[in-house]
Design a protein around this motif. Structure first.
Motif, PDB file in Angstrom:
ATOM      1  N   UNK A   1       0.719  -1.331  -0.070  1.00 41.69           N
ATOM      2  CA  UNK A   1      -0.091  -0.044  -0.090  1.00 41.69           C
ATOM      3  C   UNK A   1       0.915   0.908   0.107  1.00 41.69           C
ATOM      4  N   UNK A   2       0.592   2.284  -0.905  1.00 43.17           N
ATOM      5  CA  UNK A   2       1.521   3.377  -1.054  1.00 43.17           C
ATOM      6  C   UNK A   2       1.251   4.298   0.200  1.00 43.17           C
ATOM      7  N   UNK A   3       2.275   5.167   0.579  1.00 41.38           N
ATOM      8  CA  UNK A   3       2.249   5.833   1.716  1.00 41.38           C
ATOM      9  C   UNK A   3       1.685   7.299   1.314  1.00 41.38           C
ATOM     10  N   UNK A   4       1.108   8.403   2.184  1.00 41.68           N
ATOM     11  CA  UNK A   4       0.495   9.380   1.678  1.00 41.68           C
ATOM     12  C   UNK A   4       1.687  10.293   0.750  1.00 41.68           C
ATOM     13  N   UNK A   5       2.935  10.102   1.136  1.00 42.25           N
ATOM     14  CA  UNK A   5       4.017  11.099   0.425  1.00 42.25           C
ATOM     15  C   UNK A   5       3.905  10.275  -1.076  1.00 42.25           C
ATOM     16  N   UNK A   6       4.002   9.054  -1.219  1.00 42.74           N
ATOM     17  CA  UNK A   6       4.124   8.337  -2.384  1.00 42.74           C
ATOM     18  C   UNK A   6       2.767   8.922  -3.297  1.00 42.74           C
ATOM     19  N   UNK A   7       1.562   9.064  -2.655  1.00 43.03           N
ATOM     20  CA  UNK A   7       0.425   9.065  -3.201  1.00 43.03           C
ATOM     21  C   UNK A   7       0.341  10.420  -3.707  1.00 43.03           C
ATOM     22  N   UNK A   8       0.956  11.427  -2.811  1.00 44.45           N
ATOM     23  CA  UNK A   8       1.087  12.708  -3.426  1.00 44.45           C
ATOM     24  C   UNK A   8       1.995  13.087  -4.607  1.00 44.45           C
ATOM     25  N   UNK A   9       3.082  12.345  -4.578  1.00 43.82           N
ATOM     26  CA  UNK A   9       4.013  12.453  -5.765  1.00 43.82           C
ATOM     27  C   UNK A   9       3.418  12.095  -6.910  1.00 43.82           C
ATOM     28  N   UNK A  10       2.572  10.987  -7.052  1.00 46.20           N
ATOM     29  CA  UNK A  10       2.015  10.464  -8.220  1.00 46.20           C
ATOM     30  C   UNK A  10       0.849  11.585  -8.434  1.00 46.20           C
TER      31      UNK A  10
END
Length: 212
Positions: A1-10
């Motif tokens: 599962x992606x972290x919030x930071x990774x989701x923000x980058x995407x």
């Protein structure tokens, strides 16, 4: 599962791709984005700013409607737009929602800005007559209210002077003639004659102060 930071980058990369060339979209920094609705010279135009927190998109972004661009937007209209965004964001928690929030306003723009006037309210011109308020001159008013002194003729002034001792004080017996006249009208002839005799004697003393 992606972290919030990774989701923000995407999501950031997706926004840059979707809004490329769209001058209404602006990336302020890595976590703050703005979108402008309507033309700048339109009184109904407004700007929405979304800021991601550390836990975005698991939590809704901060919605800012208080930018300088929105200085002409009515408070009630601001509140209605913010409420619409808050309700929409609550349905997309855990998913990238910035694009969705920007687009949902486009679909309801006319309804959300129905309470906003088309142009700035006209300011009623101030009647020039209001500026011409007369300020009363207290001293001048007082002078106008003072009763006018009776102007005496030269003959009246002379008679008044002759009735005084030339120092401003009236001589003894100056009004005895009037007393005698009054007694002759109201008293007996004997009283009038006696008063006349007394006035003559007093007058003689005034005219001849050196006689003993």
């Amino acid at each position: 599962m992606s972290t919030p930071l990774e989701q923000q980058t995407d999501e950031r990369e997706a926004l840059q791709s979707i809004y490329e060339g769209d001058t209404n979209f602006k990336e302020i920094n890595l976590t703050t984005y703005q979108y402008k609705y309507g033309e700048e010279d339109n009184y109904k135009s407004f700007l929405v700013e979304l800021q991601w927190g550390d836990n975005y998109p698991d939590e809704a972004p901060t919605i800012n409607m208080n930018t300088f661009y929105n200085r002409n937007l009515l408070p009630a209209v601001k509140e209605e737009i913010q409420t619409a965004l808050t309700n929409e964001a609550s349905q997309w928690l855990g998913c990238g929602m910035t694009y969705t929030l920007f687009e949902c306003l486009k679909d309801n723009l006319e309804q959300l800005t129905a309470g906003q006037p088309e142009s700035a309210p006209a300011i009623a011109a101030v009647d020039d007559g209001v500026a011409a308020i007369k300020i009363s001159d207290t001293d001048a008013d007082a002078k106008r209210k003072e009763p006018k002194k009776e102007q005496l003729t030269k003959a009246q002034k002379r008679r008044q002077w002759e009735r005084t001792d030339h120092k401003g004080e009236r001589a003894r017996g100056w009004d005895w003639v009037d007393i005698v006249k009054h007694l002759s009208q109201t008293g007996s002839k004997e009283d009038a004659a006696a008063a006349l005799t007394d006035s003559s004697a007093a007058a003689a003393q005034v005219l001849h102060p050196l006689n003993t």
